[in-house]
Structure formats: C-alpha cells, structure tokens
Design a protein around this motif. Structure first.
Motif, PDB file in Angstrom:
ATOM      1  N   THR A  41      14.108  93.772 -38.486  1.00 57.08           N
ATOM      2  CA  THR A  41      14.097  92.612 -37.589  1.00 57.08           C
ATOM      3  C   THR A  41      15.490  92.463 -37.001  1.00 57.08           C
ATOM      4  OG1 THR A  41      14.633  91.172 -39.448  1.00 57.08           O
ATOM      5  CG2 THR A  41      12.312  91.286 -38.809  1.00 57.08           C
ATOM      6  N   LEU A  42      15.583  91.604 -36.018  1.00 54.27           N
ATOM      7  CA  LEU A  42      16.905  91.253 -35.503  1.00 54.27           C
ATOM      8  C   LEU A  42      17.170  89.798 -35.841  1.00 54.27           C
ATOM      9  CD1 LEU A  42      16.876  92.975 -31.995  1.00 54.27           C
ATOM     10  CD2 LEU A  42      18.192  93.653 -34.012  1.00 54.27           C
ATOM     11  N   HIS A  43      18.381  89.533 -36.289  1.00 51.03           N
ATOM     12  CA  HIS A  43      18.852  88.164 -36.401  1.00 51.03           C
ATOM     13  C   HIS A  43      19.835  87.923 -35.268  1.00 51.03           C
ATOM     14  CE1 HIS A  43      17.712  86.903 -40.758  1.00 51.03           C
ATOM     15  NE2 HIS A  43      16.706  87.448 -40.111  1.00 51.03           N
ATOM     16  N   TYR A  44      20.041  86.661 -34.959  1.00 54.85           N
ATOM     17  CA  TYR A  44      20.856  86.318 -33.794  1.00 54.85           C
ATOM     18  C   TYR A  44      21.935  85.329 -34.215  1.00 54.85           C
ATOM     19  CZ  TYR A  44      16.982  88.562 -31.467  1.00 54.85           C
ATOM     20  OH  TYR A  44      16.036  89.484 -31.093  1.00 54.85           O
ATOM     21  N   GLN A  45      23.192  85.718 -34.020  1.00 57.09           N
ATOM     22  CA  GLN A  45      24.272  84.792 -34.365  1.00 57.09           C
ATOM     23  C   GLN A  45      24.771  84.104 -33.095  1.00 57.09           C
ATOM     24  OE1 GLN A  45      28.021  86.183 -36.165  1.00 57.09           O
ATOM     25  NE2 GLN A  45      27.980  84.358 -37.445  1.00 57.09           N
ATOM     26  N   PRO A  46      24.695  82.760 -33.065  1.00 57.45           N
ATOM     27  CA  PRO A  46      25.114  82.016 -31.875  1.00 57.45           C
ATOM     28  C   PRO A  46      26.604  82.179 -31.603  1.00 57.45           C
ATOM     29  CG  PRO A  46      23.938  80.587 -33.423  1.00 57.45           C
ATOM     30  CD  PRO A  46      24.188  81.886 -34.121  1.00 57.45           C
ATOM     31  N   GLN A  47      26.954  82.178 -30.327  1.00 54.59           N
ATOM     32  CA  GLN A  47      28.351  82.216 -29.885  1.00 54.59           C
ATOM     33  C   GLN A  47      28.615  80.969 -29.054  1.00 54.59           C
ATOM     34  OE1 GLN A  47      28.110  85.969 -27.722  1.00 54.59           O
ATOM     35  NE2 GLN A  47      28.983  87.079 -29.456  1.00 54.59           N
ATOM     36  N   PHE A  48      29.773  80.352 -29.292  1.00 56.86           N
ATOM     37  CA  PHE A  48      30.081  79.084 -28.644  1.00 56.86           C
ATOM     38  C   PHE A  48      31.344  79.167 -27.800  1.00 56.86           C
ATOM     39  CE2 PHE A  48      27.592  78.125 -32.381  1.00 56.86           C
ATOM     40  CZ  PHE A  48      26.681  77.175 -31.928  1.00 56.86           C
ATOM     41  N   ASP A  49      31.306  78.478 -26.670  1.00 57.52           N
ATOM     42  CA  ASP A  49      32.506  78.279 -25.865  1.00 57.52           C
ATOM     43  C   ASP A  49      33.407  77.336 -26.669  1.00 57.52           C
ATOM     44  OD1 ASP A  49      33.209  77.797 -22.444  1.00 57.52           O
ATOM     45  OD2 ASP A  49      34.281  76.798 -24.070  1.00 57.52           O
ATOM     46  N   LEU A  50      34.598  77.792 -27.029  1.00 57.85           N
ATOM     47  CA  LEU A  50      35.424  76.992 -27.935  1.00 57.85           C
ATOM     48  C   LEU A  50      35.994  75.746 -27.260  1.00 57.85           C
ATOM     49  CD1 LEU A  50      37.312  79.705 -30.053  1.00 57.85           C
ATOM     50  CD2 LEU A  50      35.280  78.364 -30.658  1.00 57.85           C
TER      51      LEU A  50
END
Ligand code: C2E
Ligand code: MG
Ligand code: MG
Ligand code: MG
Length: 289
Positions: A41-50
């Motif tokens: 499966t794929l997991h997804y790690q969120p990325q945020f505008d700091l």
C-alpha cells in the motif's frame, strides 16, 4: 589458541553471513508476489507550508505487510527490491497509484493535493521513466506541476549525459524534481547547480538535533540559504518537535513534514484529514493531524 579463535570467528562470520543471505532471499521471494497479492500500500505524509500552516502536499511512502513476515520497513525491502530489479515494478506501481489516489480524493470533492513520489536510482537508470510518468499523468488526469519526483544524489552521480537527457524529458512534461536526503551524499553542490532541480529536501539527520547542535544549525541555515539562492523550494523532513519547527520557520524554510505534524497516513486516514481541513487551509502553525 589464536588460530582456534580465528577459526571460530570465521565460522561465526560465515554463519551470520549465511543467515543474512537467507533472509535477503526470503524477503526477495516474498516481495516477488507482494504486488499481485495486494500486500503493498502507499501511505501519505502531509507536507505543510511553514509560514502559513497550509497543507500543501504529501509524500507517498510504500508500506508492505506480508502474512508471514509481518510489516516490513522500506529500509529493509527497498534495497532488496533494487538488487533484484523488482523495484522497476514496485516503483511504476507507486507512481500510478499515487497519481490515481490524489485525483480520486479530488473527485470525491476533497482539496487537490500535490504529491511527491520517491524514484529509485535503479528505476531512473533502467525504466523509461519519462514515458511512465507521462502515462501516469494521462491516466489519472493529475496536472503535471502537481507531481514531484524525489531523486537521490546517487541518481545524478551516474552518466551525466544520460541523466541530463532523462531530466530534460521529465522537465518537458512539467513535473517537479526534488533532491531527497540532501546532505547525505556527495558533490551535492555541483549537481544542484548543473541540474536545476526545483526542490531541496534537507535530510532528517540535520533536523533531528536542531536547534541545540551548533554545527547542524549552521548547516541547516546554509542549506536553506543555498536553496533560496538557487531558486529552489526547501523542504525539511523529520520535524519532530516545536523547537525544530520554530527554528526552521524562523530561518525561512518553506515547507516541512514530520511526526510533529503527522506520521505517514493510510489513504483513508489522509482522506479524513483532508475532510477536516476543508478547502481553506487555516493559518498559523499546522494543526497536529
Ligand atoms: P525518504 O524518502 O527520505 O522518506 C522519509 C522517511 O522519513 C520515511 O520513512 C518517513 O516515514 C520518515 N519520517 C517522516 N517524518 C519523520 C519524523 O518526524 N521522524 C522520523 N524518525 N522519521 C520520519 P519510511 O516510510 O520508512 O521510508 C524510508 C525510505 O524508504 C524513504 O526515505 C525512501 O528512501 C524509501 N522509500 C519509501 N517508499 C518508497 C518508494 O515508493 N519508492 C522508493 N524508491 N523508495 C521508497
Ligand atoms: Mg522521499
Ligand atoms: Mg528523505
Ligand atoms: Mg531517506
């Protein structure tokens, strides 16, 4: 006595080696069937505008659960997949699946996300990567500029002319190119300048002891400045605490990902996060997921 000891060490060594070879083979054999048995499966790690706290994208990360071996970490199976060539299939699957998934969320009315996919050096060398990327974009309908390919320094260390041609074809498609794990390879500076990548991901090794470690703090600041000078987006990976977050934000690092904000999430959990956050991303520090 010394001789006997030497022989014992030798036997111990070969026994350990045999065990390693056997383990490697077992992982390889089971991995061979993992795709067809839907164990990946794929997991997804969120990325945020700091600066704004907005959720801007995610990194797709492979997960493998085998009924016998249990959960196997990518650090264990990606290398095996590369040595055996299986990474060509796994990598192609990850590319198509992540593009499909992001558009699937969007068709459900959830916000559109950028997605970053890891590309192995083996895949870059042997597969017709540009053709695969083009097909994945066409099949999914994902706009090219929302797909980022994460490359490692080892990819660029090979035959420069061949690398140049492949990178140019990828750029013509309109996808973004990122340098992953920056700072852990070598000759990084000349590659960055030569290949004009879009994004620089600072390796977790430099983030983990911020801000206390002066050396790593200086390096992180230098990398952020260099990314800016080269017109690249800087992403910090492995942000685990508020001090690291504050330090990176203060020094102008554009984007961050890490356990402080969220672990990599299964597709349903990522959909739930997207639902909670809605269309308009709230400002301020990213909310813990
Ligand atoms: P990577 O591409 O550098 O991915 C980031 C790794 O850091 C991920 O490990 C992620 O779970 C982990 N991470 C994220 N935030 C934190 C944090 O705050 N603290 C700590 N300690 N770790 C954090 P993961 O998922 O185990 O993947 C390890 C590596 O395996 C990846 O490193 C990548 O090189 C490789 N990999 C994973 N999926 C794929 C794939 O689909 N294709 C290829 N070629 N490689 C993959
Ligand atoms: Mg990565
Ligand atoms: Mg990385
Ligand atoms: Mg890594």
């Amino acid at each position: 006595h010394a001789k006997a000891l030497g022989r014992n060490n030798y036997q111990f060594f070969t026994a350990a080696m045999n065990a390693r070879v056997r383990e490697h083979l077992e992982v390889e054999n089971r991995l061979r069937q993992a795709l067809s048995r839907s164990e990946l499966t794929l997991h997804y790690q969120p990325q945020f505008d700091l600066a704004s706290g907005a959720l801007v994208g995610c990194e797709a990360l492979m997960r493998w659960h085998n009924p016998i071996l249990g959960q196997v970490s990518p650090d264990k199976f990606i290398g095996v997949a590369e040595d055996s060539g299986l990474i060509l299939h796994l990598g192609e699957w990850a590319l198509f699946e992540s593009c499909r998934q992001v558009m699937d969320w969007e068709h459900q009315g959830l916000p559109g996300l950028n997605v970053a996919v890891n590309v192995s050096a083996v895949q870059f060398r042997h597969a017709d990567l540009p053709a695969q990327v083009q097909a994945a974009l066409e099949q999914s309908g994902l706009p090219a500029e929302r797909l980022e390919l994460e490359l490692t320094e080892s990819v660029l260390a090979e035959n420069r002319e061949q690398v140049r041609i492949t990178l140019d074809r990828l750029k013509q498609l309109g996808v973004r190119l990122a340098m992953d794990d920056f700072g852990t390879g070598y000759s990084s500076l000349s590659y960055l300048k030569h290949f004009k990548l879009d994004t620089l991901k600072i390796d977790r090794a430099f983030i983990s002891d911020l801000p206390g470690c002066d050396d790593h703090a200086a390096l992180a600041v230098a990398i952020i400045g260099m990314a800016e000078a080269l017109g690249m987006t800087c992403i910090a990976e492995g942000i685990e605490n508020a001090d690291q977050h504050d330090f990176l934000r203060w020094h102008g690092c554009a984007v961050g990902q890490g356990f402080l904000f969220s672990r990599p999430l299964s597709a349903p959990d990522m959909a739930a996060l997207l639902e909670r956050r809605g269309e308009a991303a709230p400002h301020g520090a990213p909310a813990a997921a």
